[in-house]
Design a protein around this motif. Structure first.
Motif, PDB file in Angstrom:
ATOM      1  N   VAL A   1      46.220  43.529  58.293  1.00  0.00           N
ATOM      2  CA  VAL A   1      47.217  43.277  57.256  1.00  0.00           C
ATOM      3  C   VAL A   1      47.223  44.436  56.274  1.00  0.00           C
ATOM      4  O   VAL A   1      46.158  44.907  55.862  1.00  0.00           O
ATOM      5  N   ASP A   2      48.415  44.915  55.900  1.00  0.00           N
ATOM      6  CA  ASP A   2      48.513  46.003  54.934  1.00  0.00           C
ATOM      7  C   ASP A   2      47.949  45.567  53.591  1.00  0.00           C
ATOM      8  O   ASP A   2      48.181  44.437  53.141  1.00  0.00           O
ATOM      9  N   THR A   3      47.202  46.464  52.947  1.00  0.00           N
ATOM     10  CA  THR A   3      46.600  46.159  51.656  1.00  0.00           C
ATOM     11  C   THR A   3      47.099  47.128  50.590  1.00  0.00           C
ATOM     12  O   THR A   3      47.623  48.189  50.889  1.00  0.00           O
ATOM     13  N   ASN A   4      46.892  46.735  49.337  1.00  0.00           N
ATOM     14  CA  ASN A   4      47.299  47.573  48.211  1.00  0.00           C
ATOM     15  C   ASN A   4      46.067  47.993  47.409  1.00  0.00           C
ATOM     16  O   ASN A   4      45.005  48.187  47.982  1.00  0.00           O
ATOM     17  N   GLN A   5      46.198  48.133  46.080  1.00  0.00           N
ATOM     18  CA  GLN A   5      45.114  48.705  45.280  1.00  0.00           C
ATOM     19  C   GLN A   5      43.919  47.766  45.155  1.00  0.00           C
ATOM     20  O   GLN A   5      44.015  46.697  44.567  1.00  0.00           O
ATOM     21  N   MET A   6      42.770  48.193  45.705  1.00  0.00           N
ATOM     22  CA  MET A   6      41.582  47.345  45.756  1.00  0.00           C
ATOM     23  C   MET A   6      40.623  47.640  44.603  1.00  0.00           C
ATOM     24  O   MET A   6      40.786  48.594  43.852  1.00  0.00           O
ATOM     25  N   ALA A   7      39.565  46.804  44.518  1.00  0.00           N
ATOM     26  CA  ALA A   7      38.523  46.983  43.502  1.00  0.00           C
ATOM     27  C   ALA A   7      37.199  46.472  44.047  1.00  0.00           C
ATOM     28  O   ALA A   7      37.164  45.526  44.838  1.00  0.00           O
ATOM     29  N   PHE A   8      36.093  47.101  43.608  1.00  0.00           N
ATOM     30  CA  PHE A   8      34.754  46.679  43.998  1.00  0.00           C
ATOM     31  C   PHE A   8      34.208  45.653  43.004  1.00  0.00           C
ATOM     32  O   PHE A   8      34.580  45.650  41.817  1.00  0.00           O
ATOM     33  N   CYS A   9      33.282  44.803  43.474  1.00  0.00           N
ATOM     34  CA  CYS A   9      32.457  44.045  42.541  1.00  0.00           C
ATOM     35  C   CYS A   9      31.410  45.016  42.003  1.00  0.00           C
ATOM     36  O   CYS A   9      31.194  46.091  42.563  1.00  0.00           O
ATOM     37  N   TRP A  10      30.723  44.652  40.916  1.00  0.00           N
ATOM     38  CA  TRP A  10      29.844  45.619  40.252  1.00  0.00           C
ATOM     39  C   TRP A  10      28.566  45.902  41.033  1.00  0.00           C
ATOM     40  O   TRP A  10      27.908  46.915  40.804  1.00  0.00           O
ATOM     41  N   SER A  11      28.203  45.043  41.976  1.00  0.00           N
ATOM     42  CA  SER A  11      27.046  45.337  42.809  1.00  0.00           C
ATOM     43  C   SER A  11      27.393  46.309  43.927  1.00  0.00           C
ATOM     44  O   SER A  11      26.511  46.902  44.548  1.00  0.00           O
TER      45      SER A  11
END
Length: 313
Positions: A151-161
């Motif tokens: 599935v196409d994805t957009n702007q992601m982010a990490f958890c702090w760990s």
């Protein structure tokens, strides 16, 4: 899920935010880029800073940049002076904003449009519009690893760990995957039909989910969609706590809330949803990022990457 403690400037109260930022404006830097004619399509990185007690003390710089529009920018979470940018020219660039130089670049990423730093600053995850994800090192000029998603994805982010990454999808959902193997972390606790996935995904938008960002405390995950809505999920139970609907047009970047339609950057207080300040811009801002340890805001404005920095010393 909170990031490791690092020295930070004293927090600016929401009612004082406009006092500090209201007078900071970018001014042209007169140094001519060498070896480029007037007809060049080269983009530039511009840096602007000022002192809130001396609003006339400002400076700006320009850096040679991308050959196409800037899609996303992000500061290294452990090195404030290192900035990463991605463009649909298929190139990721790493900048040292102090020396005004590009210190590394990685090519061949296709129509790249999203990026996120791992919390320890050791790698960057980049996505393109074909559903490909690339792991990149800030010190290597080649792709470290790649993965094709269904599935196409957009702007992601990490958890702090750094153990999980949040991937917003064109279906309006947010996937929670492990890193670096990119496998689903959470699963539904009820029976599903044969052939259906058991993966648990966050749902808070009626259109494509375009971006996501984790709050500095790790308490909230903010998501922005093509439905002009910002949703705030509590990371303890993954329930949507509130929505922000001030935006006009698709919400593509939410380090500071910004919209593709119209101009200006809207800053919103996370806990209350209260509007704090509006940064006036020449046009729509496709990319926005706060520095990790100080009040320094980077954003793209009509193809120019600008930085506004409150120098509190």
């Amino acid at each position: 899920m909170a990031p490791p403690a690092r020295p930070r400037h004293t927090r600016i109260p929401k009612d004082k935010f406009a006092v500090y930022f209201g007078h900071l404006k970018s001014q042209p830097y007169n140094e001519s880029p060498s070896g480029r004619g007037a007809g060049s399509h080269q983009r530039y990185v511009r840096r602007a800073a000022g002192n809130p007690e001396k609003p006339n003390v400002r400076f700006s710089t320009e850096l040679k940049g991308h050959l196409a529009g800037i899609e996303k920018i992000a500061f290294n979470p452990v090195k404030d002076a290192e900035l990463c940018s991605v463009s649909n020219d298929g190139v990721v660039k790493f900048w040292d904003v102090r020396t005004k130089t590009c210190i590394n670049e990685v090519k061949g990423l296709g129509n790249a449009h999203s990026l996120a730093w791992a919390p320890d600053g050791s790698s960057v995850l980049v996505g393109n519009r074909r559903g490909e994800l690339f792991q990149i090192s800030p010190t290597k000029p080649v792709i470290v690893a790649s993965r094709q998603l269904s599935v196409d994805t957009n702007q992601m982010a990490f958890c702090w760990s750094g153990e999980k990454v949040f991937l917003p999808t064109t279906e309006g959902k947010i996937r929670i995957l492990s890193y670096p193997d990119l496998e689903p972390v959470l699963h539904v606790n009820h029976a599903v039909k044969e052939g259906e996935s058991t993966e648990f995904m966050l749902q808070g938008h009626t259109a494509s989910c375009l971006t996501t960002e984790l709050s500095p405390t790790g308490r909230y995950l903010a998501t922005g969609g093509a439905d002009s809505i910002i949703a705030l999920f509590d990371t303890k139970d993954w329930i949507c706590q509130r929505t922000v609907s001030r935006m006009v047009g698709p919400v593509k970047s939410i380090s500071a809330a910004s919209s593709r339609a119209g101009s200006g950057l809207e800053v919103t207080h996370t806990e209350s949803g209260e509007h704090v300040h509006t940064f006036k811009t020449a046009g729509p801002c496709e990319a926005v990022a706060w520095a990790p340890t100080r009040y320094c805001l980077a954003y793209s404005d009509l193809g120019v990457l600008r930085i506004v920095d409150v120098d509190r010393k």
